[in-house]
Design a protein around this motif. Structure first.
Motif, PDB file in Angstrom:
ATOM      1  N   GLY A  32       2.608  10.627  14.035  1.00  0.00           N
ATOM      2  CA  GLY A  32       2.585   9.889  12.771  1.00  0.00           C
ATOM      3  C   GLY A  32       1.676   8.683  12.799  1.00  0.00           C
ATOM      4  O   GLY A  32       0.583   8.711  13.355  1.00  0.00           O
ATOM      5  N   ARG A  33       2.144   7.632  12.225  1.00  0.00           N
ATOM      6  CA  ARG A  33       1.320   6.423  12.073  1.00  0.00           C
ATOM      7  C   ARG A  33       1.361   5.555  13.338  1.00  0.00           C
ATOM      8  O   ARG A  33       2.116   4.599  13.414  1.00  0.00           O
ATOM      9  CB  ARG A  33       1.807   5.603  10.895  1.00  0.00           C
ATOM     10  CG  ARG A  33       1.473   6.195   9.582  1.00  0.00           C
ATOM     11  CD  ARG A  33       1.859   5.194   8.502  1.00  0.00           C
ATOM     12  NE  ARG A  33       1.849   5.853   7.228  1.00  0.00           N
ATOM     13  CZ  ARG A  33       0.854   5.763   6.357  1.00  0.00           C
ATOM     14  NH1 ARG A  33      -0.170   5.009   6.626  1.00  0.00           N
ATOM     15  NH2 ARG A  33       0.913   6.412   5.232  1.00  0.00           N
ATOM     16  N   TYR A  34       0.544   5.866  14.253  1.00  0.00           N
ATOM     17  CA  TYR A  34       0.397   5.039  15.442  1.00  0.00           C
ATOM     18  C   TYR A  34      -0.823   4.164  15.220  1.00  0.00           C
ATOM     19  O   TYR A  34      -1.939   4.659  15.187  1.00  0.00           O
ATOM     20  CB  TYR A  34       0.212   5.918  16.680  1.00  0.00           C
ATOM     21  CG  TYR A  34      -0.033   5.136  17.942  1.00  0.00           C
ATOM     22  CD1 TYR A  34      -1.327   4.882  18.367  1.00  0.00           C
ATOM     23  CD2 TYR A  34       1.010   4.656  18.697  1.00  0.00           C
ATOM     24  CE1 TYR A  34      -1.568   4.166  19.516  1.00  0.00           C
ATOM     25  CE2 TYR A  34       0.777   3.943  19.857  1.00  0.00           C
ATOM     26  CZ  TYR A  34      -0.511   3.699  20.260  1.00  0.00           C
ATOM     27  OH  TYR A  34      -0.749   2.993  21.397  1.00  0.00           O
ATOM     28  N   GLN A  35      -0.617   2.888  15.043  1.00  0.00           N
ATOM     29  CA  GLN A  35      -1.672   1.915  14.789  1.00  0.00           C
ATOM     30  C   GLN A  35      -2.605   2.417  13.694  1.00  0.00           C
ATOM     31  O   GLN A  35      -2.165   3.044  12.738  1.00  0.00           O
ATOM     32  CB  GLN A  35      -2.407   1.569  16.074  1.00  0.00           C
ATOM     33  CG  GLN A  35      -1.506   0.945  17.111  1.00  0.00           C
ATOM     34  CD  GLN A  35      -2.220   0.644  18.416  1.00  0.00           C
ATOM     35  OE1 GLN A  35      -3.362   1.009  18.621  1.00  0.00           O
ATOM     36  NE2 GLN A  35      -1.539  -0.024  19.310  1.00  0.00           N
ATOM     37  N   ASP A  36      -3.860   2.118  13.821  1.00  0.00           N
ATOM     38  CA  ASP A  36      -4.850   2.536  12.835  1.00  0.00           C
ATOM     39  C   ASP A  36      -5.836   3.470  13.527  1.00  0.00           C
ATOM     40  O   ASP A  36      -6.873   3.042  14.027  1.00  0.00           O
ATOM     41  CB  ASP A  36      -5.560   1.320  12.244  1.00  0.00           C
ATOM     42  CG  ASP A  36      -6.545   1.708  11.167  1.00  0.00           C
ATOM     43  OD1 ASP A  36      -6.469   2.839  10.654  1.00  0.00           O
ATOM     44  OD2 ASP A  36      -7.412   0.883  10.843  1.00  0.00           O
ATOM     45  N   LEU A  37      -5.499   4.748  13.545  1.00  0.00           N
ATOM     46  CA  LEU A  37      -6.310   5.722  14.277  1.00  0.00           C
ATOM     47  C   LEU A  37      -7.403   6.366  13.443  1.00  0.00           C
ATOM     48  O   LEU A  37      -8.235   7.096  13.985  1.00  0.00           O
ATOM     49  CB  LEU A  37      -5.408   6.826  14.849  1.00  0.00           C
ATOM     50  CG  LEU A  37      -4.377   6.406  15.876  1.00  0.00           C
ATOM     51  CD1 LEU A  37      -3.552   7.619  16.298  1.00  0.00           C
ATOM     52  CD2 LEU A  37      -5.037   5.749  17.080  1.00  0.00           C
ATOM     53  N   ALA A  38      -7.414   6.157  12.147  1.00  0.00           N
ATOM     54  CA  ALA A  38      -8.364   6.862  11.284  1.00  0.00           C
ATOM     55  C   ALA A  38      -9.815   6.702  11.731  1.00  0.00           C
ATOM     56  O   ALA A  38     -10.541   7.702  11.810  1.00  0.00           O
ATOM     57  CB  ALA A  38      -8.183   6.450   9.829  1.00  0.00           C
ATOM     58  N   PRO A  39     -10.289   5.498  12.051  1.00  0.00           N
ATOM     59  CA  PRO A  39     -11.697   5.391  12.487  1.00  0.00           C
ATOM     60  C   PRO A  39     -11.978   6.139  13.791  1.00  0.00           C
ATOM     61  O   PRO A  39     -13.016   6.791  13.923  1.00  0.00           O
ATOM     62  CB  PRO A  39     -11.914   3.879  12.664  1.00  0.00           C
ATOM     63  CG  PRO A  39     -10.879   3.241  11.800  1.00  0.00           C
ATOM     64  CD  PRO A  39      -9.688   4.171  11.863  1.00  0.00           C
ATOM     65  N   VAL A  40     -11.045   6.076  14.734  1.00  0.00           N
ATOM     66  CA  VAL A  40     -11.223   6.771  16.013  1.00  0.00           C
ATOM     67  C   VAL A  40     -11.230   8.281  15.800  1.00  0.00           C
ATOM     68  O   VAL A  40     -12.087   8.995  16.343  1.00  0.00           O
ATOM     69  CB  VAL A  40     -10.104   6.369  17.007  1.00  0.00           C
ATOM     70  CG1 VAL A  40     -10.148   7.219  18.264  1.00  0.00           C
ATOM     71  CG2 VAL A  40     -10.184   4.902  17.339  1.00  0.00           C
ATOM     72  N   LEU A  41     -10.294   8.778  14.996  1.00  0.00           N
ATOM     73  CA  LEU A  41     -10.233  10.216  14.724  1.00  0.00           C
ATOM     74  C   LEU A  41     -11.486  10.686  13.992  1.00  0.00           C
ATOM     75  O   LEU A  41     -12.008  11.773  14.275  1.00  0.00           O
ATOM     76  CB  LEU A  41      -8.973  10.547  13.919  1.00  0.00           C
ATOM     77  CG  LEU A  41      -7.652  10.317  14.648  1.00  0.00           C
ATOM     78  CD1 LEU A  41      -6.482  10.442  13.683  1.00  0.00           C
ATOM     79  CD2 LEU A  41      -7.494  11.264  15.822  1.00  0.00           C
ATOM     80  N   THR A  42     -11.995   9.866  13.083  1.00  0.00           N
ATOM     81  CA  THR A  42     -13.221  10.225  12.362  1.00  0.00           C
ATOM     82  C   THR A  42     -14.410  10.276  13.319  1.00  0.00           C
ATOM     83  O   THR A  42     -15.241  11.192  13.223  1.00  0.00           O
ATOM     84  CB  THR A  42     -13.472   9.245  11.202  1.00  0.00           C
ATOM     85  OG1 THR A  42     -12.323   9.263  10.338  1.00  0.00           O
ATOM     86  CG2 THR A  42     -14.697   9.626  10.404  1.00  0.00           C
ATOM     87  N   ASP A  43     -14.497   9.322  14.241  1.00  0.00           N
ATOM     88  CA  ASP A  43     -15.551   9.372  15.274  1.00  0.00           C
ATOM     89  C   ASP A  43     -15.481  10.689  16.033  1.00  0.00           C
ATOM     90  O   ASP A  43     -16.502  11.337  16.297  1.00  0.00           O
ATOM     91  CB  ASP A  43     -15.393   8.226  16.289  1.00  0.00           C
ATOM     92  CG  ASP A  43     -15.753   6.864  15.747  1.00  0.00           C
ATOM     93  OD1 ASP A  43     -16.397   6.781  14.679  1.00  0.00           O
ATOM     94  OD2 ASP A  43     -15.358   5.863  16.387  1.00  0.00           O
TER      95      ASP A  43
END
Length: 188
Positions: free
Chosen positions: A48-59
């Motif tokens: 789920g929502r572990y910190q702010d992973l969106a930028p890392v996942l997008t990379d």
């Protein structure tokens, strides 16, 4: 360890504590075996929502050559806040694999509800909603068609609602039609 063992280990960490997420991200990004990377990405999505992973996942999406890994990374984006829609959009449109493409569409649909950017919602409605409608009414697997319906349900735009209404009326599968009906907002 052989790849099969690393796959099992990564998948087992889906049921562990949040402290496993950095380790899973390392696996998902750097393991030489695509199956291990896909399993690790899937396990990240279970947290789920572990910190702010969106930028890392997008990379990671932009860098990974394997469509199954990218599909799992798109799925890991679903619970994330602040999905970078404008950055993700070209990657999703470049997907040739339908499962990865639909998973990316679902992530973008979540981004539509997260942003107040009317231009992005309009672009989503013009470019993605018609494709999701076509996929939901196609002869693809039930899984792919259902995921297309879920993408429309996530977006919550007027165009997505119209597509859901059309699917509810035209789908050859009662399961797909019912999922579309459940996504329709009731009007007061």
């Amino acid at each position: 360890m052989p790849p099969e063992t690393r796959v099992v280990a990564a998948e087992a960490l889906a049921y562990s504590s949040q402290s496993a997420v950095p380790f899973l991200l390392e696996f998902a990004q750097n393991d030489a075996d695509a199956d291990v990377r896909a399993s690790a990405a899937w396990a990240v999505s279970a947290h789920g929502r572990y910190q702010d992973l969106a930028p890392v996942l997008t990379d990671m999406i932009e860098a990974d050559p394997d469509e199954d890994v990218r599909r799992r990374l798109y799925e890991a984006l679903l619970p994330q806040a602040e999905i970078p829609a404008e950055r993700l959009f070209p990657s999703v449109l470049d997907e040739d694999d339908i499962a990865a493409r639909v998973a990316g569409f679902n992530a973008l649909a979540n981004a539509v509800t997260q942003t107040s950017n009317g231009q992005f919602a309009s672009t989503f409605d013009q470019q993605i909603v018609p494709e999701l409608l076509q996929i939901a009414l196609s002869d693809n697997s039930v899984n792919i068609r259902m995921r297309a319906v879920f993408g429309l349900r996530r977006a919550q735009t007027a165009a997505a609602q119209a597509a859901l209404a059309e699917i509810a009326n035209r789908a050859s599968s009662s399961q797909i039609a019912e999922a579309a009906r459940h996504g329709l907002k009731t009007r007061n």
